[in-house]
Write an enzyme that holds these catalytic residues in place. Sequence first.
Site, PDB file in Angstrom:
ATOM      1  N   THR A 298       0.817  -1.211   0.000  1.00 30.78           N
ATOM      2  CA  THR A 298       0.000   0.000   0.000  1.00 30.78           C
ATOM      3  C   THR A 298       0.852   1.263   0.000  1.00 30.78           C
ATOM      4  O   THR A 298       1.971   1.253   0.477  1.00 30.78           O
ATOM      5  CB  THR A 298      -0.875  -0.028   1.274  1.00 30.78           C
ATOM      6  OG1 THR A 298      -1.646  -1.218   1.251  1.00 30.78           O
ATOM      7  CG2 THR A 298      -1.789   1.172   1.355  1.00 30.78           C
TER       8      THR A 298
ATOM      9  N   ARG B 157     -12.629  -9.178  -1.831  1.00 32.06           N
ATOM     10  CA  ARG B 157     -12.083  -8.840  -0.515  1.00 32.06           C
ATOM     11  C   ARG B 157     -11.686  -7.374  -0.446  1.00 32.06           C
ATOM     12  O   ARG B 157     -11.124  -6.811  -1.375  1.00 32.06           O
ATOM     13  CB  ARG B 157     -10.874  -9.732  -0.220  1.00 32.06           C
ATOM     14  CG  ARG B 157     -10.124  -9.403   1.082  1.00 32.06           C
ATOM     15  CD  ARG B 157      -8.927  -8.506   0.836  1.00 32.06           C
ATOM     16  NE  ARG B 157      -8.116  -8.333   2.053  1.00 32.06           N
ATOM     17  CZ  ARG B 157      -7.122  -7.465   2.165  1.00 32.06           C
ATOM     18  NH1 ARG B 157      -6.820  -6.684   1.142  1.00 32.06           N
ATOM     19  NH2 ARG B 157      -6.443  -7.371   3.290  1.00 32.06           N
TER      20      ARG B 157
ATOM     21  N   GLY C  91      -9.655  -4.668   2.189  1.00 30.71           N
ATOM     22  CA  GLY C  91      -8.793  -4.588   3.358  1.00 30.71           C
ATOM     23  C   GLY C  91      -9.007  -3.312   4.152  1.00 30.71           C
ATOM     24  O   GLY C  91     -10.075  -2.698   4.117  1.00 30.71           O
ATOM     25  N   ASP C  92      -7.967  -2.886   4.844  1.00 30.09           N
ATOM     26  CA  ASP C  92      -8.096  -1.751   5.754  1.00 30.09           C
ATOM     27  C   ASP C  92      -7.964  -0.396   5.076  1.00 30.09           C
ATOM     28  O   ASP C  92      -8.408   0.616   5.622  1.00 30.09           O
ATOM     29  CB  ASP C  92      -7.048  -1.848   6.865  1.00 30.09           C
ATOM     30  CG  ASP C  92      -5.633  -1.687   6.324  1.00 30.09           C
ATOM     31  OD1 ASP C  92      -5.262  -2.461   5.418  1.00 30.09           O
ATOM     32  OD2 ASP C  92      -4.902  -0.807   6.796  1.00 30.09           O
TER      33      ASP C  92
ATOM     34  N   THR D 291      -0.199   0.446   6.539  1.00 25.97           N
ATOM     35  CA  THR D 291       0.129  -0.540   5.513  1.00 25.97           C
ATOM     36  C   THR D 291       0.426  -1.864   6.190  1.00 25.97           C
ATOM     37  O   THR D 291       1.184  -1.917   7.159  1.00 25.97           O
ATOM     38  CB  THR D 291       1.336  -0.111   4.659  1.00 25.97           C
ATOM     39  OG1 THR D 291       1.696  -1.199   3.781  1.00 25.97           O
ATOM     40  CG2 THR D 291       2.541   0.269   5.503  1.00 25.97           C
ATOM     41  N   GLY D 292      -0.196  -2.935   5.715  1.00 26.00           N
ATOM     42  CA  GLY D 292       0.044  -4.220   6.348  1.00 26.00           C
ATOM     43  C   GLY D 292      -1.071  -5.207   6.068  1.00 26.00           C
ATOM     44  O   GLY D 292      -1.840  -5.040   5.117  1.00 26.00           O
TER      45      GLY D 292
ATOM     46  N   GLY E  40      -4.319  -6.244   6.228  1.00 25.76           N
ATOM     47  CA  GLY E  40      -5.482  -5.410   6.476  1.00 25.76           C
ATOM     48  C   GLY E  40      -6.481  -5.945   7.476  1.00 25.76           C
ATOM     49  O   GLY E  40      -7.080  -5.176   8.239  1.00 25.76           O
TER      50      GLY E  40
END
Length: 352
Positions: free
Chosen positions: A215, A243, A245-246, A266-267, A269
């Site tokens: 990200t 899907r 994510g965050d 970033t990671g 999510g």
Amino acid sequence: MKSLLPVLLLSFLCFACNQENAPQTTVEPTPQQQEFAIIIHGGAGTILKKNMTDSMEQAYKAKLTEAIKTGYEILKNGGKSLEAVQRTINVMEDSPLFNSAKGAVFTHEGKNELDASIMDGATLNAGAVAGVTTVRNPINLAYEVMTNSEHVMLSGKGAETFAKEKGIELVDPSYFFTQNRYDALQRALDREKEDSISKATAFYDPYIKDEKFGTVGCVALDKNGNIAAGTSTGGMSNKRYNRIGDSPIIGSGTYANNATCGVSSTGWGEYFIRGQVAYDISAQMEYAEKSLSEATANVIQEKLTKLGGTGGIVALDHYGNPSMEFNTEGMYRAYMNDQGDLTLGIYKESEN
């Protein structure tokens, strides 16, 4: 009354003695206020120097520098933090180096599904988009959702219809194709056929070895004291079922509040959503009166790690102090203060 005087005198002497022997506390000075500042990330994960060629390392550093200086010039000239965030992220969205827009990873079905969000720390207004496939710069669409709709998040075809109505640049989905990302998907599909896939390698990324993070994000503080934060991503490689994510989730991937800080995550999510990572940092500053560095360390190194999540954040507090906290092997990152000093990093500090 006279009988009480010796008791009062003794009590006073004991109190004075205790105060004299008590440990002295040091009151930390108020941090110096930066006139403006900007910080960015380009993803976190297993980024090791031994896996990076010199030419690739220089390419990342050059693009990070180009991106952050784009926002820096806007802020230096009195521009708004929201504009700086957008234009800075646009540079990374237009680069195949990062998992965002042009460099987005592929889904299990061989598509590129893009997510983004942006937040205004002055008003707590926010906008986000998820699962778009034809929007060249998703962060710009997120801004339109924030400023020109009554909603916070739009997704899929509806978001693309809104983009067309607002004159946001649309492209053919083939624009997002990059060979490296496509090859990464094929390797993941081959491993699935061999029934040897695991959580650790399910979402292989060719630039961030054997991990799933890429990200991009930016936080900016302008001369008016306003903080803005934004995040843009292609999500997980080989993801299924649309899907999300965050990154487009306010409070997880992005958060900004002038009273505390701005954060871009970033990671992995799912863990950032469950931990409401970006908001948790702000909340700890507001309610526990922690500094930015204390809050980010607690959330990333303790709470997120204990939960099983990996990744990192970049953040600025309302003084312009930076935090670049991550619990992975590396994170593409950069920071500039109002003096024009540039801090650039890829690996853990010992490797940079």
